[in-house]
Write a protein that holds these residues in place. Sequence first.
Motif, PDB file in Angstrom:
ATOM      1  N   TYR A  99       8.118  98.402  72.323  1.00  0.00           N
ATOM      2  CA  TYR A  99       7.045  98.646  73.556  1.00  0.00           C
ATOM      3  C   TYR A  99       6.692  97.165  73.915  1.00  0.00           C
ATOM      4  CZ  TYR A  99       6.524 102.900  70.706  1.00  0.00           C
ATOM      5  OH  TYR A  99       6.560 104.019  70.134  1.00  0.00           O
ATOM      6  N   TYR A 151       3.594  95.601  76.203  1.00  0.00           N
ATOM      7  CA  TYR A 151       1.955  95.849  76.584  1.00  0.00           C
ATOM      8  C   TYR A 151       1.783  94.533  77.247  1.00  0.00           C
ATOM      9  CZ  TYR A 151       1.738  99.986  73.729  1.00  0.00           C
ATOM     10  OH  TYR A 151       1.909 101.268  73.296  1.00  0.00           O
ATOM     11  N   LEU A 165      -4.700  98.072  76.909  1.00  0.00           N
ATOM     12  CA  LEU A 165      -3.377  97.759  76.912  1.00  0.00           C
ATOM     13  C   LEU A 165      -2.741  98.511  77.752  1.00  0.00           C
ATOM     14  CD1 LEU A 165      -3.210  97.456  73.007  1.00  0.00           C
ATOM     15  CD2 LEU A 165      -2.391  95.766  74.519  1.00  0.00           C
ATOM     16  N   PHE A 175       1.982  91.740  74.703  1.00  0.00           N
ATOM     17  CA  PHE A 175       2.252  92.315  73.155  1.00  0.00           C
ATOM     18  C   PHE A 175       3.582  92.927  73.177  1.00  0.00           C
ATOM     19  CE2 PHE A 175      -1.459  90.617  71.090  1.00  0.00           C
ATOM     20  CZ  PHE A 175      -2.545  90.493  72.162  1.00  0.00           C
ATOM     21  N   GLU A 201       2.160 105.023  64.141  1.00  0.00           N
ATOM     22  CA  GLU A 201       1.888 103.804  63.888  1.00  0.00           C
ATOM     23  C   GLU A 201       2.617 102.853  64.758  1.00  0.00           C
ATOM     24  OE1 GLU A 201       0.824 101.936  60.089  1.00  0.00           O
ATOM     25  OE2 GLU A 201       0.278 100.071  61.077  1.00  0.00           O
ATOM     26  N   GLN A 202       2.003 102.119  65.472  1.00  0.00           N
ATOM     27  CA  GLN A 202       2.701 100.884  66.455  1.00  0.00           C
ATOM     28  C   GLN A 202       2.428  99.664  65.387  1.00  0.00           C
ATOM     29  OE1 GLN A 202       2.575 100.756  70.296  1.00  0.00           O
ATOM     30  NE2 GLN A 202       3.310 103.130  70.602  1.00  0.00           N
ATOM     31  N   PHE A 253       2.120  95.818  66.011  1.00  0.00           N
ATOM     32  CA  PHE A 253       2.057  94.542  66.979  1.00  0.00           C
ATOM     33  C   PHE A 253       2.536  93.420  66.629  1.00  0.00           C
ATOM     34  CE2 PHE A 253       0.395  96.871  70.703  1.00  0.00           C
ATOM     35  CZ  PHE A 253      -0.217  98.083  70.193  1.00  0.00           C
ATOM     36  N   GLY A 254       3.017  92.584  67.630  1.00  0.00           N
ATOM     37  CA  GLY A 254       3.198  91.121  67.454  1.00  0.00           C
ATOM     38  C   GLY A 254       2.113  90.223  67.684  1.00  0.00           C
ATOM     39  N   PRO A 255       2.154  88.938  67.567  1.00  0.00           N
ATOM     40  CA  PRO A 255       0.797  88.222  67.732  1.00  0.00           C
ATOM     41  C   PRO A 255       0.610  87.950  69.268  1.00  0.00           C
ATOM     42  CG  PRO A 255       2.733  86.834  67.136  1.00  0.00           C
ATOM     43  CD  PRO A 255       3.141  88.337  66.882  1.00  0.00           C
TER      44      PRO A 255
END
Lengths: 115, 111
Positions: free
Chosen positions: A33, A35, A43, A90, A103-104, A106-108
Amino acid sequence: NAGVTQTPKFRILKIGQSMTLQCAQDMNHNYMYWYRQDPGMGLKLIYYSVGAGITDKGEVPNGYNVSRSTTEDFPLRLELAAPSQTSVYFCASSGQPRGAGHEQFFGPGTRLTVL
Amino acid sequence: QKEVEQDPGPLSVPEGAIVSLNCTYSNSAFQYFMWYRQYSRKGPELLMYTYSSGNKEDGRFTAQVDKSSKYISLFIRDSQPSDSATYLCATSGAGSYQLTFGKGTKLSVIP
């Protein structure tokens, strides 16, 4: 496991320039994904992918494009950058939905400013 | 009406206080309810999830869902300065891989 990685961390673009935000995950997740997060706005989903070669639009796709040639990578392309695209971006990934939820991870994030 | 409503705060509490964070949602098809925590300049991370109605407890955190009133809550007991973050609620329908997020509530716990 690095999880979800994003590059670059920061970028300043001029109006009309283009760029690609990179995203990679090493969890063998099918779902990925993109966002954007604007201050106080939560988001918003731009694009998503359910597997290599399959992508679809989210809530705010205009001005963006994506591709998914491998399971690991999901780059986001900005064409003709506009000030309205100033945001934090993101990337996230998730596995198959199971009975316990979805659950997703996420990157930084990539902080983008368009001037 | 937005699908998920969340008071953005900010909320400031003294250390040791009990914190209550809340969301309301409109889509009765939502069955999975999640709370994400996001520290400043970081990506969100899953804190807790619940399925359907009921409570779930994990240490100092309790997530509560009331499907009859479409109300989601997160309680933090004995709040710590390290709990200072933005908390986002999120919901999902059965078998859906997409999440609908609230706007997030910014919490500050003052030592």
